[in-house]
Design a protein around this motif. Structure first.
Motif, mmCIF file in Angstrom:
data_model
loop_
_atom_site.group_PDB
_atom_site.id
_atom_site.type_symbol
_atom_site.label_atom_id
_atom_site.label_comp_id
_atom_site.label_asym_id
_atom_site.label_seq_id
_atom_site.Cartn_x
_atom_site.Cartn_y
_atom_site.Cartn_z
ATOM 1 N N ARG A 735 25.149 51.926 36.834
ATOM 2 C CA ARG A 735 25.851 51.802 38.107
ATOM 3 C C ARG A 735 26.714 50.545 38.161
ATOM 4 N NH1 ARG A 735 21.378 51.038 41.374
ATOM 5 N NH2 ARG A 735 19.966 51.307 39.633
ATOM 6 N N THR A 736 27.075 50.022 37.017
ATOM 7 C CA THR A 736 27.898 48.813 36.990
ATOM 8 C C THR A 736 29.212 49.061 37.737
ATOM 9 O OG1 THR A 736 27.000 48.235 34.829
ATOM 10 C CG2 THR A 736 29.040 47.120 35.516
ATOM 11 N N PRO A 737 29.553 48.221 38.697
ATOM 12 C CA PRO A 737 30.816 48.418 39.428
ATOM 13 C C PRO A 737 32.015 48.391 38.488
ATOM 14 C CG PRO A 737 29.412 46.848 40.583
ATOM 15 C CD PRO A 737 28.767 47.093 39.250
ATOM 16 N N THR A 738 32.938 49.299 38.707
ATOM 17 C CA THR A 738 34.178 49.329 37.924
ATOM 18 C C THR A 738 35.364 48.766 38.699
ATOM 19 O OG1 THR A 738 34.778 51.542 38.723
ATOM 20 C CG2 THR A 738 33.375 51.405 36.747
ATOM 21 N N TRP A 739 35.189 48.571 40.013
ATOM 22 C CA TRP A 739 36.253 48.068 40.884
ATOM 23 C C TRP A 739 37.488 48.964 40.832
ATOM 24 C CZ3 TRP A 739 35.057 44.459 44.352
ATOM 25 C CH2 TRP A 739 33.906 43.683 44.104
ATOM 26 N N GLU A 740 37.260 50.276 40.646
ATOM 27 C CA GLU A 740 38.372 51.217 40.636
ATOM 28 C C GLU A 740 39.146 51.178 41.947
ATOM 29 O OE1 GLU A 740 36.798 55.045 39.814
ATOM 30 O OE2 GLU A 740 36.059 54.525 37.826
ATOM 31 N N GLY A 741 38.422 50.975 43.045
ATOM 32 C CA GLY A 741 39.080 50.948 44.343
ATOM 33 C C GLY A 741 40.072 49.808 44.461
ATOM 34 N N TRP A 742 39.676 48.625 43.972
ATOM 35 C CA TRP A 742 40.584 47.472 44.050
ATOM 36 C C TRP A 742 41.847 47.746 43.239
ATOM 37 C CZ3 TRP A 742 39.945 43.136 47.046
ATOM 38 C CH2 TRP A 742 40.893 42.133 46.868
#
Length: 835
Positions: A735-742
């Protein structure tokens, strides 16, 4: 085409110095001679903004571009954990620009100014410099202690001694796996090229180098002695010329003073000088001497337009050429101010700063330092009184100079007859003085937490039952805080006010909209219940068997109540639940954290929110917790937020990463216990006060807060098995954040030419907020999105906002706030927007 003489010709011809390397090198650098027993020549950067006045956009652009290259080198995840360190005095501004380019990286620069009461976290020597000792004085001692990459920034990388001294000192205290060295130019000799790799092997870490250009300086034998002789010869000539010029100037001024009145600000020595009150945000650091966080950068970004407008208003009418002159280590704030000023005035704006570095000045087109102003040090330096310099200012034809200093340097020496302001007044018709408050880190909180009040509870404050949530807020119900949406938007975007200083007028839903809310709740309640169960099970399994739920008011509060109800239903746990305020650009309520630390183990605290958008609040909370723990000496708070939905891929603890309708986003206070969004205003919130909020008791007839909770909780028995299975699957998932949203928001910002990610609000929840509270420009909807967007389409129709369907949108929808709509923008109907 006119031939341009390289500003290194004079030194090269007389000393036999040869500058070789990339084609861009001669554009980036000139040469001068310095009064220094260790090195004869000085590489003078044309894009640093120190010795050569330059366009602030050019200066900022070079640093920011280097930061972007660092971000590409590290990758988004490592860049998000990086800390940037700049070198005093020359690279303090460059390092800050690199930190901006890396993307929300905390920043610290070394300093040669001791600050009483601030402990030293390290230091090192710069062997070739005229002032060798560097201090590291972070407000947060843990700033340099993280495991993420450390990015070290200097204007040039020559022998590598300074960088190696720094890394060696810091690595012994705070070892890490990776370092990145950044410089405008790599000027290592052939003998020095291998040292960096050898050093990396020695300490067992990776060390990368990022530069804008590569070259080297070939120095003939005896160059130091030749250079010193040249300096001695020409300084004698220059001193004679300066004395004669000063005598002539003084005679002229004496004659003029017999015919003129007292200077405008009644200060001797600089006729016509005037102060400009910038309106610098309270508590915002003046630079990175003690650290500068991403949240503080957001505050500065918001305040810059209003500050630049005040400077623009003070400029003399008809000014064609303006210099913004920073002060030694104070480089970034004047640079950002100059860059903003460049956008709003028709005059040509240039930027440079004063310096401690003594350099020979010669009026020759082939020499980089044409003129020199000499004046006494005016910041009570630790090394005693001495000379300071401003180069290439005299004779440059500036119609106005805006001197920007910090308040520690606003001393009688600055205003003396031989001080900087008087020297500037000799060479420009108008001198303005802008003073930035010198930031001194606050001492740790020493008052007892018992001074803080107990949490507010319903029914006196909110329509929730008293055991459902305790509000760590103060009641401002009797204060008029509401302002029309358009007025708030104008104030927020112009930098005249922060969004947390006022409240939007509460949206009163129409019968049609209320019916839509009820329909949405009926269709999504089971889905929400499963997400509540999944995220609560994750928290119990990974975070704490007896967590203290702390929701971020107000969107997180219904979620916190539901998680508490799930723990009761499924496990028989009676979990404490509080709601606290967090404000973008200002951080979390420190007094609320003090209260929590006094009553609970910080390690048990789990922060709760409804959903993630681009992740701004996630980053804000991380920085705020780090600052708080450093200042208070309290450890254990985990800034990881638990959310129902994480479409932005910003956190590890979530119920789902799908972007779906959470009906609590459809309304404001009437689904959040009748509580307003939180308020932070200095005249209302004192040193020992919680942030404020209002209880809209008069809206009780429209309140559906408890109805929403009950409708979702009614599905707990039905979804229990599915929720537990979902949590089990998540526990086994990366579940490592990918920061795709940013990344998506940055792309949308550029594509729609908004150029401000704060005006792009991704996801169903954030889009709904835009339509309820802000001045929307347009809505982007994923092609084929279904009933999740019924309420968005209805609100958009009511406000006359176009909904544009977009293929491959990473969110179900995105709300775009009207950028600078007060400057000739138009509404959805094509008519000019009127405030």
């Amino acid at each position: 085409m006119k031939n341009v003489v390289w500003t290194g010709t004079w030194v090269a011809e007389r000393l036999g110095v040869e500058l070789v390397g990339d084609e861009r090198l001669s554009d980036l650098l000139g040469l001068a001679l310095r009064r220094n027993p260790r090195r004869a020549h000085l590489l003078v950067s044309n894009v640093l903004g120190k010795h050569v006045p330059q366009s602030p956009s050019v200066v900022y652009g070079h640093g920011f571009a280097l930061g972007r290259r660092v971000r590409e080198l590290l990758g988004a995840e490592d860049a998000g954990a990086a800390v940037v360190l700049g070198y005093a005095e020359t690279a303090t501004g460059l390092g800050h620009c690199v930190a901006d380019g890396v993307g929300l990286a905390p920043y610290l620069h070394s300093t040669r100014r001791p600050v009483p009461g601030v402990d030293t976290a390290g230091g090192f020597e710069e062997s070739h410099s005229h002032a060798t000792s560097h201090l590291l004085l972070p407000e947060n001692p843990a700033l340099l202690a993280g495991a993420g990459p450390l990015v070290l920034v200097d204007d040039e990388f020559s022998t590598g001694n300074t960088v190696l001294n720094t890394i060696r000192d810091l690595h012994a205290r705070y070892p890490r796996d990776r370092y990145v060295v950044v410089a405008l130019v790599d000027m290592r000799s052939a003998a020095d090229l291998g040292r960096l790799a050898e050093f990396a092997t020695e300490i067992g870490a990776r060390v990368d180098l990022v530069t804008a250009a590569r070259g080297t300086v070939n120095l003939p034998e005896g160059v130091l002695e030749k250079g010193q002789a040249l300096v001695a010869e020409h300084e004698t000539t220059e001193a004679t010329r300066t004395t004669e010029a000063t005598r002539t100037t003084e005679n002229t001024r004496t004659a003029e003073n017999t015919k003129t009145t007292e200077p405008a600000d009644n200060r001797p020595g600089h006729p016509g000088a005037a102060r400009v009150e910038l309106g610098w945000p309270r508590g915002l650091p003046d630079g990175g001497r003690h650290g500068f966080t991403p949240g503080q950068r957001i505050r500065l970004d918001a305040a810059l337009p209003a500050m630049a407008a005040r400077v623009a208003e003070a400029l003399p009418e008809g000014a064609r050429r303006v210099l913004v002159l920073g002060f030694e280590e104070l480089m970034y704030a004047p640079l950002r101010l100059a860059r903003e000023l460049e956008q709003v005035v028709s005059a040509e704006v240039r930027y440079s700063t004063t310096t401690r570095s003594p350099v020979l000045a010669l009026d020759d087109p082939g020499y980089a330092i044409r003129t020199r102003l000499v004046f006494p040090a005016h910041d009570d330096p630790d090394d005693g009184p001495g000379e300071r310099y401003a180069y290439n200012v005299a004779g440059a034809g500036f119609d106005a100079v805006v001197a920007v200093v910090d308040s520690a340097a606003d001393t009688p020496a600055l205003h003396a007859p031989d001080g900087l302001l008087a020297q500037l007044a000799e060479h420009t018709p108008s001198v303005l003085l802008a003073v930035v408050p010198s930031y001194v880190p606050a001492r740790p909180f020493t008052e007892r937490p018992s001074m803080l009040p107990e949490p507010l509870r319903g029914p006196a404050f909110s329509s929730y039952a008293p055991d459902e949530v305790g509000w760590l807020l103060q009641d401002l119900s009797d204060v008029t805080l509401e302002a029309p949406t358009e007025e708030r938007e104008e104030a927020i975007q112009s930098g005249g006010a922060h969004y947390a200083e006022s409240l939007p007028v509460e949206y009163q839903p129409s019968p049609q909209y209320q019916e839509l809310f009820q329909t949405a709740l009926g269709t999504s309640a089971a889905r929400i219940a499963q997400a509540v169960g999944a995220v609560t099970e994750l928290v119990l399994a990974e975070r704490s068997p007896h967590p203290v739920l702390v929701s971020l008011a107000r969107a997180g509060t219904p979620v916190g109540v539901l998680m508490r109800r799930w723990a009761q239903h499924r496990h028989g746990l009676d979990l404490p639940h509080y709601a606290v305020s967090i404000v973008r650009g200002r951080g979390i309520d420190a007094n609320a954290l003090r209260w929590l630390a006094a009553h609970h183990d910080p390690a048990d605290v789990v922060f709760v929110d409804g959903w993630t958008g681009k992740g701004a609040i996630t980053r804000e909370l991380t920085e705020a917790i780090r600052e708080f723990e450093s200042a208070e000496g309290v450890t254990g708070f985990d800034p990881e937020i638990a959310v129902l939905a994480d479409p932005g891929s910003c956190v590890r603890t979530y119920g789902t990463r799908e972007d779906f309708l959470i009906p609590s986003a459809c309304l404001n206070s009437t689904v959040s216990g009748l509580i307003s969004r939180t308020v932070l205003r200095s005249d209302l919130v004192g040193e020992y006060d919680f942030h404020g909020a209002k209880f809209y008791r008069e809206l009780a007839g429209s309140d559906v807060s408890v109805d929403f909770l009950d409708a979702v909780a009614a599905h707990f028995p039905d979804v229990a098995d599915a929720a537990c299975a979902q949590a089990k699957e998540l526990l086994a998932t990366d579940r490592t954040p990918t920061w795709e949203g940013w990344a998506a928001v940055e792309r949308i910002s550029e594509e729609y030419e908004i150029h401000d990610v704060n005006l792009v609000k991704p996801g169903v929840g954030e889009t709904t907020r835009v339509l309820l509270r802000r001045v929307p420009w347009k809505i982007l909807a994923r092609a084929g999105a279904g009933t999740d967007l019924d309420h968005v389409r209805l609100l958009a129709q009511q406000r006359g906002v176009p909904v544009e369907e977009v293929d491959e949108l990473p969110y179900t929808c995105v709300g775009l706030i009207h950028p600078k709509y007060t400057r000739g923008a138009t509404g959805a109907d094509g008519k000019a927007v009127t405030v």
